[in-house]
Motif scaffolding. Structure first.
Motif, PDB file in Angstrom:
ATOM      1  N   VAL A 155       0.742  -1.312  -0.086  1.00 22.08           N
ATOM      2  CA  VAL A 155      -0.096  -0.066   0.089  1.00 22.08           C
ATOM      3  C   VAL A 155       0.922   1.341   0.314  1.00 22.08           C
ATOM      4  CG1 VAL A 155      -2.005  -1.065   1.180  1.00 22.08           C
ATOM      5  CG2 VAL A 155      -0.345  -0.032   2.532  1.00 22.08           C
ATOM      6  N   HIS A 156       1.798   1.191   0.593  1.00 18.63           N
ATOM      7  CA  HIS A 156       2.928   2.257   0.530  1.00 18.63           C
ATOM      8  C   HIS A 156       3.352   2.799  -0.722  1.00 18.63           C
ATOM      9  CE1 HIS A 156       2.965   2.440   5.016  1.00 18.63           C
ATOM     10  NE2 HIS A 156       3.175   1.013   4.980  1.00 18.63           N
ATOM     11  N   LYS A 159       0.469   4.004  -3.006  1.00 16.66           N
ATOM     12  CA  LYS A 159      -0.063   5.595  -2.779  1.00 16.66           C
ATOM     13  C   LYS A 159       0.779   6.263  -4.079  1.00 16.66           C
ATOM     14  CE  LYS A 159       1.139   5.966   1.597  1.00 16.66           C
ATOM     15  NZ  LYS A 159       1.294   6.858   2.706  1.00 16.66           N
ATOM     16  N   THR A 331      -8.696  -1.729   1.989  1.00 13.15           N
ATOM     17  CA  THR A 331      -9.167  -0.779   3.255  1.00 13.15           C
ATOM     18  C   THR A 331      -8.310  -1.672   4.637  1.00 13.15           C
ATOM     19  OG1 THR A 331     -10.830   0.125   2.409  1.00 13.15           O
ATOM     20  CG2 THR A 331     -10.591  -0.007   4.762  1.00 13.15           C
ATOM     21  N   ASN A 333      -5.803  -3.792   4.102  1.00 10.96           N
ATOM     22  CA  ASN A 333      -4.436  -3.681   4.017  1.00 10.96           C
ATOM     23  C   ASN A 333      -3.916  -2.236   4.571  1.00 10.96           C
ATOM     24  OD1 ASN A 333      -1.586  -4.006   3.346  1.00 10.96           O
ATOM     25  ND2 ASN A 333      -2.290  -4.505   1.112  1.00 10.96           N
ATOM     26  N   ARG A 334      -4.517  -1.432   4.472  1.00 10.29           N
ATOM     27  CA  ARG A 334      -4.097   0.002   4.723  1.00 10.29           C
ATOM     28  C   ARG A 334      -4.429   0.398   6.170  1.00 10.29           C
ATOM     29  NH1 ARG A 334      -0.783   4.039   4.955  1.00 10.29           N
ATOM     30  NH2 ARG A 334      -1.327   6.194   4.945  1.00 10.29           N
ATOM     31  N   HIS A 335      -5.527   0.085   6.897  1.00  9.69           N
ATOM     32  CA  HIS A 335      -5.776   0.302   8.058  1.00  9.69           C
ATOM     33  C   HIS A 335      -5.781  -1.033   9.207  1.00  9.69           C
ATOM     34  CE1 HIS A 335      -6.658   4.518   6.837  1.00  9.69           C
ATOM     35  NE2 HIS A 335      -7.502   3.818   5.802  1.00  9.69           N
ATOM     36  N   ASP A 592       5.106   5.768   7.161  1.00  8.59           N
ATOM     37  CA  ASP A 592       4.920   6.846   6.097  1.00  8.59           C
ATOM     38  C   ASP A 592       6.217   7.544   6.035  1.00  8.59           C
ATOM     39  OD1 ASP A 592       2.521   6.097   5.211  1.00  8.59           O
ATOM     40  OD2 ASP A 592       1.429   7.353   6.574  1.00  8.59           O
TER      41      ASP A 592
END
Length: 820
Positions: A155-156, A159, A331, A333-335, A592
């Motif tokens: 996911v990084h 983005k 979602t 995967n991200r959160h 991040d």
């Protein structure tokens, strides 16, 4: 766990086969699929007769032979895996993707079943499976495949390339549908109307690059390229399927433009929104389970949620189930990734499940196409089949290369012509396109001759893209030098290899000294053991020398070393999160910052804390600066926010110090075993970067001294409690495996550990701990380090053990750290 899922899958296929048999008898003629497309209505085929080996109940087939198809296909897939992995000749000269091989196996199986009828129960099992309703195929296999792809997505990286993926999966799909529709309308000689042409355009615009993604990972191609291809495919399938259903509905019953627009918006945006809601609901359950530490809940929750989401979206809500599952997976995967304790078990489970689904889907697809080849006396318009294949690839190239200037400006800046070539050639068509083609074929509301023609064009396109594009993608990637490694990366890997060998030498020295006093171990011939180690050293050195390398600039080498160290820090942060030593909000900010440091052009590593994280920490602390809010919620809110900022800083310090220690030890180990007395440029760059990391740690420690002592002490105490509970949990599991604890006794201990972990997460407990430590500080029992001592340490900034401060000292200062 995967075996249970496999059993459920087999039972579902049996039930579907029975339902399909009843449908065949009632409606007449699923066998009409594969008849020649003549201008007259093709004669109906009789339903396949039951073989003597078919399991029957009275005169009705029970469909049990469907289970044979499942396990025979998986057995064939396992055999293919073993042969292509272990037979060097086949691996070198036939580097075919796994899914392509399974498609070819299914193709031969489907053709031979109709031609020879000698397979008995195997023939019967294939007959049952290829008559399954395509909607059921989508419902069983697609959620699992989409969920696995969504969870495996970085996911990084996503983005950075998200806008490029959305462009290709949105406007790119619309352009592809428009051009494919024009080709079908004005090039093909079949006289399709606009609705039928639009249906064909939507079907052939759905890509399935699973084979290409596997090759990119195997060859070590840039992760950004793999993410663009996989991310585009995820959303591409959803977009194409939404438009396909819209055109299919319009072909059955004419709709106004207003109705079509309303349906499109509701299905796409509503499906995406519903998927996000289901994803957030899953995250909440994972967050609750994070403290319980139950791997069974993680696996089962991620298993049934995509199926539940797909079914609810498609049936009661009439939304896009594909888009819903894609958005739900991304979602989670991200959160929700921060609340998954058993990452390895979860990813292994989904990898196995995706392998099962891909194996069955491509064998079924190949069986359908193979049966079509047999039942067609002549291939429908063979010349136009080639035109279709070439035209679709040309349209894909127009979409990708036509968007090239825009793609270079959207997010990822290094998208070049070679990556565009891979994205074009890797646009395979697979199971989803074939399933949509079958849906069209079965729709009796459409012109029968035309729906047969659409199915023929789609099935031939799927076969050609898999057999031609899929088998040649590896050669294309090698021609574009995606299998080449940078010299700095090989140098880093070789340094690590030398460290492993030196570890083996020290192991021999230590054990030989201990064994000298043992009557039996003293008989060990250590010269033979050393010969094995030397053989390993020479063979791995030769293997590393065979890697193809590319020339690179000093800037590229610097960026490679910097990226590797930051990725090590990122890994340590994830490890701390799994040990419950970093909360999810802090982990998100820290990871991040890792991504921003990798892509930063000018920020050096010693500025990591000051430039990237300290402003974030201050922002967290001041989030509830309003006095009325503090009075309304109580002072514990202010304490909680201070704790979050301090715990984020402690996590940063712990992760970086671990990386500095490990890499410093590795440098020292390599230095004692290196065959080259000169320090390599890569080693000098690595030493300088480690020195910068230590300066960043010192800055973070200075910031910690400026925080309330009781808050820092509370955060450190809670971190130690979490670490202790985590290590005790693993010790209990180890003792259980050794037999020292029974299942009941171990469960009792684990329950108390979970309860204690939950208790230490409660705000009331946090406030009690803070008040106790604040009282201790006021009584003089809690003495912090002085600011001056920490600041002096920061100014001194002596390198960690094993670092050479004078090695290429001006090297990094003179370089502009731009991404290569």
């Amino acid at each position: 766990m995967a075996s249970r899922v496999l059993l459920l899958l087999a039972v579902a296929l049996v039930a579907m086969a029975r339902n399909t048999d009843e449908w065949t008898e009632a409606d007449g003629k699923i066998g009409e699929w594969m008849q020649p497309a003549e201008h007259a209505q093709p004669p109906a085929l009789k339903p396949p007769e039951l073989s003597q080996a078919a399991v029957t109940s009275g005169s009705q087939d029970t469909g049990v032979n469907t289970v044979l198809f499942v396990f025979f296909s998986l057995c064939a897939g396992l055999f293919v895996n073993i042969v292509w992995a272990d037979v060097a000749f086949i691996k070198k000269w036939l580097p075919l993707p796994y899914t392509v091989i399974m498609f070819v196996i299914g193709l031969g199986w489907g053709y031979c079943t109709r031609k020879y009828h000698g397979g008995a129960a195997l023939d019967d099992s294939l007959d049952h499976v290829i008559t399954i309703d395509p909607h059921l195929v989508l419902t069983i296999f697609i959620p699992a495949l989409l969920m696995e792809s969504g969870l495996a997505l970085n996911v990084h990286v996503f983005k950075k390339v998200m806008m490029q993926c959305l462009w290709l999966a949105g406007p790119g799909v619309l352009i592809s549908i428009a051009l494919s529709t024009l080709m079908a309308k004005y090039v093909f000689p079949d006289g399709w109307n606009w609705n039928e042409s639009l249906l064909f355009g939507a079907i052939v615009s759905a890509t399935d690059p699973v084979a290409v993604g596997a090759l990119l990972k195997e060859l070590g191609a840039p992760e950004s390229l793999a993410t663009i291809i996989e991310g585009e495919s995820l959303f591409n399938d959803g977009t194409a399927f939404v438009l396909f259903l819209l055109f299919l509905k319009n072909a059955e019953h004419a709709q106004s433009w207003h109705e079509m627009g309303t349906t499109l918006i509701r299905s796409s945006l509503g499906g995406a929104a519903f998927g996000v809601v289901m994803g957030l609901a899953t995250v909440l359950v994972l967050r609750y389970n994070h403290r319980r530490s139950d791997s069974f809940v993680e696996l089962m929750l991620t298993l049934f949620m995509p199926y539940l989401t797909f079914w609810v979206a498609e049936n009661p809500l009439e939304l896009s189930g594909v888009l819903a599952v894609v958005c739900m997976a991304v979602t989670i995967n991200r959160h929700g990734n921060f609340f998954i304790r058993y990452h390895h078990a979860l990813h292994a489970f989904w990898h196995q499940l995706a392998w099962i689904a891909n194996t069955l889907v491509f064998v079924i697809s190949g069986g359908l196409v193979g049966e079509m080849f047999y039942n067609r006396v002549d291939v429908l318009h063979p010349g136009y089949q080639i035109v279709n294949y070439l035209g679709i690839n040309l349209i894909r190239a127009v979409v990708v290369f036509g968007s090239f200037p825009l793609l270079r400006r959207l997010g990822y800046k290094n998208f070049d012509a070679s990556q565009a070539t891979v994205a074009t050639w890797g646009g395979l068509r697979g199971a989803i396109a074939l399933a949509m083609g079958i849906i069209v074929y079965e729709d009796t509301n459409l012109n029968e001759e035309h729906r047969i023609e659409i199915f023929d064009y789609v099935s031939m396109l799927v076969m050609l893209t898999l057999v031609i594009n899929g088998t040649t993608t590896g050669f294309v990637l090698r021609w574009l030098q995606y299998d080449c490694k940078s010299k700095s990366r090989i140098s880093l890997a070789n340094q690590a290899r030398e460290g492993f060998v030196e570890h083996g030498r020290r192991f021999i020295e230590g054990w030989s000294a201990k064994a000298s006093s043992d009557s039996t171990a003293g008989l060990t011939q250590w010269d033979i053991v050393k010969d094995n180690l030397n053989l390993l050293d020479s063979k791995t050195e030769a293997a590393f020398a065979e890697f193809r390398t590319l020339e690179e600039s000093e800037h590229t080498a610097t960026h490679q070393v910097k990226e590797q160290l930051i990725l090590l820090c990122k890994f340590q942060l994830s490890s701390l999160s799994q040990k419950d030593m970093i909360l999810s909000d802090a982990l998100l900010i820290l990871q991040d910052s890792c991504d921003r440091m990798i892509t930063s052009k000018h920020t050096q590593l010693q500025q990591w804390w000051v430039d990237k994280l300290q402003p974030q920490a201050e922002k967290i602390k001041n989030r509830w600066s309003c006095k009325s809010a503090c009075q309304l919620y109580g002072m514990d809110i202010e304490l909680l926010l201070n704790m979050q900022a301090v715990e984020m800083c402690l996590g940063f310090v712990t992760a970086l110090e671990t990386v500095i220690k490990n890499q410093s030890d590795a440098i020292e180990l390599r230095g004692s075993s290196s065959k080259d007395p000169e320090v390599s440029p890569v080693a000098g760059i690595e030493s300088q970067f480690l020195h910068q990391l230590k300066m960043a740690v010192d800055d973070a420690r200075v910031w910690l001294t400026q925080q309330p002592v009781a808050v820092v002490a509370t955060a450190e105490t809670r971190k130690s409690i979490k670490h202790m509970l985590f290590s005790m949990e693993h010790k209990v599991q180890e003792e259980t495996e050794l037999g020292s604890l029974g299942e009941a006794e171990a469960e009792a201990v684990l329950k108390e550990l979970r309860d204690l972990r939950v208790w230490n997460h409660e705000h009331k407990r946090l406030l009690e701990m803070y008040n106790a430590l604040e009282t201790k500080q006021m009584s003089g029992g809690l003495m912090p380090r002085s600011d001056e001592s920490v600041q002096q340490a920061s100014v001194a900034s002596t390198p960690a053990p094993g670092l050479k401060e004078d090695v290429d000292a001006p090297l990094l200062d003179s370089m502009d750290l731009q991404e290569p």
